[in-house]
Design a protein around this motif. Structure first.
Motif, PDB file in Angstrom:
ATOM      1  N   THR A  77      33.322  43.256  37.637  1.00 18.85           N
ATOM      2  CA  THR A  77      32.364  42.319  38.228  1.00 18.85           C
ATOM      3  C   THR A  77      30.980  42.657  37.666  1.00 18.85           C
ATOM      4  O   THR A  77      30.850  43.502  36.781  1.00 18.85           O
ATOM      5  CB  THR A  77      32.371  42.452  39.760  1.00 18.85           C
ATOM      6  OG1 THR A  77      31.934  43.771  40.111  1.00 18.85           O
ATOM      7  CG2 THR A  77      33.755  42.192  40.341  1.00 18.85           C
ATOM      8  N   ALA A  78      29.948  42.042  38.208  1.00 18.31           N
ATOM      9  CA  ALA A  78      28.577  42.373  37.786  1.00 18.31           C
ATOM     10  C   ALA A  78      28.298  43.857  38.019  1.00 18.31           C
ATOM     11  O   ALA A  78      27.525  44.471  37.281  1.00 18.31           O
ATOM     12  CB  ALA A  78      27.572  41.512  38.538  1.00 18.31           C
ATOM     13  N   ASP A  79      28.928  44.421  39.029  1.00 25.52           N
ATOM     14  CA  ASP A  79      28.868  45.859  39.287  1.00 25.52           C
ATOM     15  C   ASP A  79      30.118  46.464  38.649  1.00 25.52           C
ATOM     16  O   ASP A  79      31.229  46.282  39.157  1.00 25.52           O
ATOM     17  CB  ASP A  79      28.850  46.116  40.794  1.00 25.52           C
ATOM     18  CG  ASP A  79      28.870  47.599  41.153  1.00 25.52           C
ATOM     19  OD1 ASP A  79      29.082  48.439  40.257  1.00 25.52           O
ATOM     20  OD2 ASP A  79      28.699  47.902  42.346  1.00 25.52           O
ATOM     21  N   ALA A  80      29.959  47.160  37.542  1.00 26.20           N
ATOM     22  CA  ALA A  80      31.099  47.682  36.778  1.00 26.20           C
ATOM     23  C   ALA A  80      31.978  48.645  37.565  1.00 26.20           C
ATOM     24  O   ALA A  80      33.088  48.950  37.144  1.00 26.20           O
ATOM     25  CB  ALA A  80      30.607  48.356  35.503  1.00 26.20           C
ATOM     26  N   LYS A  81      31.505  49.096  38.707  1.00 28.48           N
ATOM     27  CA  LYS A  81      32.318  49.994  39.535  1.00 28.48           C
ATOM     28  C   LYS A  81      33.312  49.223  40.407  1.00 28.48           C
ATOM     29  O   LYS A  81      34.180  49.809  41.048  1.00 28.48           O
ATOM     30  CB  LYS A  81      31.422  50.871  40.408  1.00 28.48           C
ATOM     31  CG  LYS A  81      30.478  51.735  39.587  1.00 28.48           C
ATOM     32  CD  LYS A  81      30.653  53.182  39.928  1.00 28.48           C
ATOM     33  CE  LYS A  81      29.660  54.032  39.166  1.00 28.48           C
ATOM     34  NZ  LYS A  81      30.248  54.703  38.041  1.00 28.48           N
ATOM     35  N   ILE A  82      33.174  47.887  40.408  1.00 27.03           N
ATOM     36  CA  ILE A  82      34.069  47.034  41.186  1.00 27.03           C
ATOM     37  C   ILE A  82      34.866  46.161  40.215  1.00 27.03           C
ATOM     38  O   ILE A  82      34.290  45.412  39.424  1.00 27.03           O
ATOM     39  CB  ILE A  82      33.301  46.152  42.180  1.00 27.03           C
ATOM     40  CG1 ILE A  82      32.508  47.029  43.154  1.00 27.03           C
ATOM     41  CG2 ILE A  82      34.263  45.226  42.921  1.00 27.03           C
ATOM     42  CD1 ILE A  82      31.591  46.249  44.069  1.00 27.03           C
ATOM     43  N   ILE A  83      36.176  46.283  40.290  1.00 25.31           N
ATOM     44  CA  ILE A  83      37.074  45.510  39.436  1.00 25.31           C
ATOM     45  C   ILE A  83      37.751  44.452  40.298  1.00 25.31           C
ATOM     46  O   ILE A  83      38.221  44.747  41.405  1.00 25.31           O
ATOM     47  CB  ILE A  83      38.144  46.424  38.792  1.00 25.31           C
ATOM     48  CG1 ILE A  83      37.487  47.564  38.029  1.00 25.31           C
ATOM     49  CG2 ILE A  83      39.098  45.621  37.915  1.00 25.31           C
ATOM     50  CD1 ILE A  83      36.498  47.150  36.970  1.00 25.31           C
ATOM     51  N   LEU A  84      37.813  43.230  39.770  1.00 26.18           N
ATOM     52  CA  LEU A  84      38.497  42.151  40.466  1.00 26.18           C
ATOM     53  C   LEU A  84      39.846  41.926  39.791  1.00 26.18           C
ATOM     54  O   LEU A  84      39.909  41.639  38.595  1.00 26.18           O
ATOM     55  CB  LEU A  84      37.669  40.869  40.430  1.00 26.18           C
ATOM     56  CG  LEU A  84      38.269  39.665  41.144  1.00 26.18           C
ATOM     57  CD1 LEU A  84      38.491  39.952  42.626  1.00 26.18           C
ATOM     58  CD2 LEU A  84      37.383  38.443  40.971  1.00 26.18           C
ATOM     59  N   LEU A  85      40.900  42.102  40.552  1.00 28.65           N
ATOM     60  CA  LEU A  85      42.250  41.811  40.083  1.00 28.65           C
ATOM     61  C   LEU A  85      42.460  40.318  40.295  1.00 28.65           C
ATOM     62  O   LEU A  85      42.715  39.866  41.405  1.00 28.65           O
ATOM     63  CB  LEU A  85      43.274  42.640  40.869  1.00 28.65           C
ATOM     64  CG  LEU A  85      44.735  42.434  40.519  1.00 28.65           C
ATOM     65  CD1 LEU A  85      45.013  42.766  39.054  1.00 28.65           C
ATOM     66  CD2 LEU A  85      45.619  43.274  41.439  1.00 28.65           C
TER      67      LEU A  85
END
Length: 162
Positions: A77-85
């Motif tokens: 996502t815009a925050d690379a620490k959060i991944i959207l499956l």
């Protein structure tokens, strides 16, 4: 089945897998015509092809050398620490054989800096909800009911990584 990065040559098989899986999962909920409409748009070869080159993403297939039994697509996502499956689908004939777990494991390994894996699931998809809960995902929010009945209610789940 082994998990690998998808390529151009996989797109037709991935589309077939998605169409068959969506019909098996959603025909009874939304009707076959609506499912066909959705899969024609969301799972077209052009739509799938665009995922192959998307930055900060991973497009995976589970392959036994004869068929594609599952697929997953995830992106930062815009925050690379959060991944959207965005997608994790296993063909109905291949379910309950560890393919979903193998795809999920590879998604997690593909983003070593990530701290959170997020997925949105249609509220009517009890099988997917049970799968994600069994893999350590926790419910974090539910989309508000929409007056637009063509848009399903979605539930957001997250799993802490690392």
């Amino acid at each position: 089945m082994f998990v690998r990065t998808a390529g151009e040559r996989d797109l037709a098989a991935v589309r077939t897998l998605l169409v068959e899986t969506w019909h098996a999962t959603y025909d009874a909920i939304y009707g076959a015509a609506k499912v066909t409409e959705i899969t024609d748009e969301w799972h077209s070869i052009a739509s799938l092809r665009s995922r192959l080159t998307r930055p900060n993403s991973e497009f995976l297939v589970a392959d036994d050398g004869k068929r594609i039994g599952g697929m997953a697509f995830a992106a930062a996502t815009a925050d690379a620490k959060i991944i959207l499956l965005n997608q994790l689908y296993v063909h109905p004939d291949c379910q309950r054989r560890g393919i979903g777990q193998a795809l999920l494991d590879e998604v997690e390994a593909s983003f070593p800096e990530a701290r959170t894996l997020r997925v949105e699931v249609e509220a009517a998809n009890g099988g997917a909800i049970a799968f994600y809960r069994s893999k350590g995902f926790l419910l974090v929010s539910a989309a508000e009911e929409s007056r637009d009945t063509s848009r399903p209610t979605t539930l957001s789940f997250e799993k802490s990584l690392g």
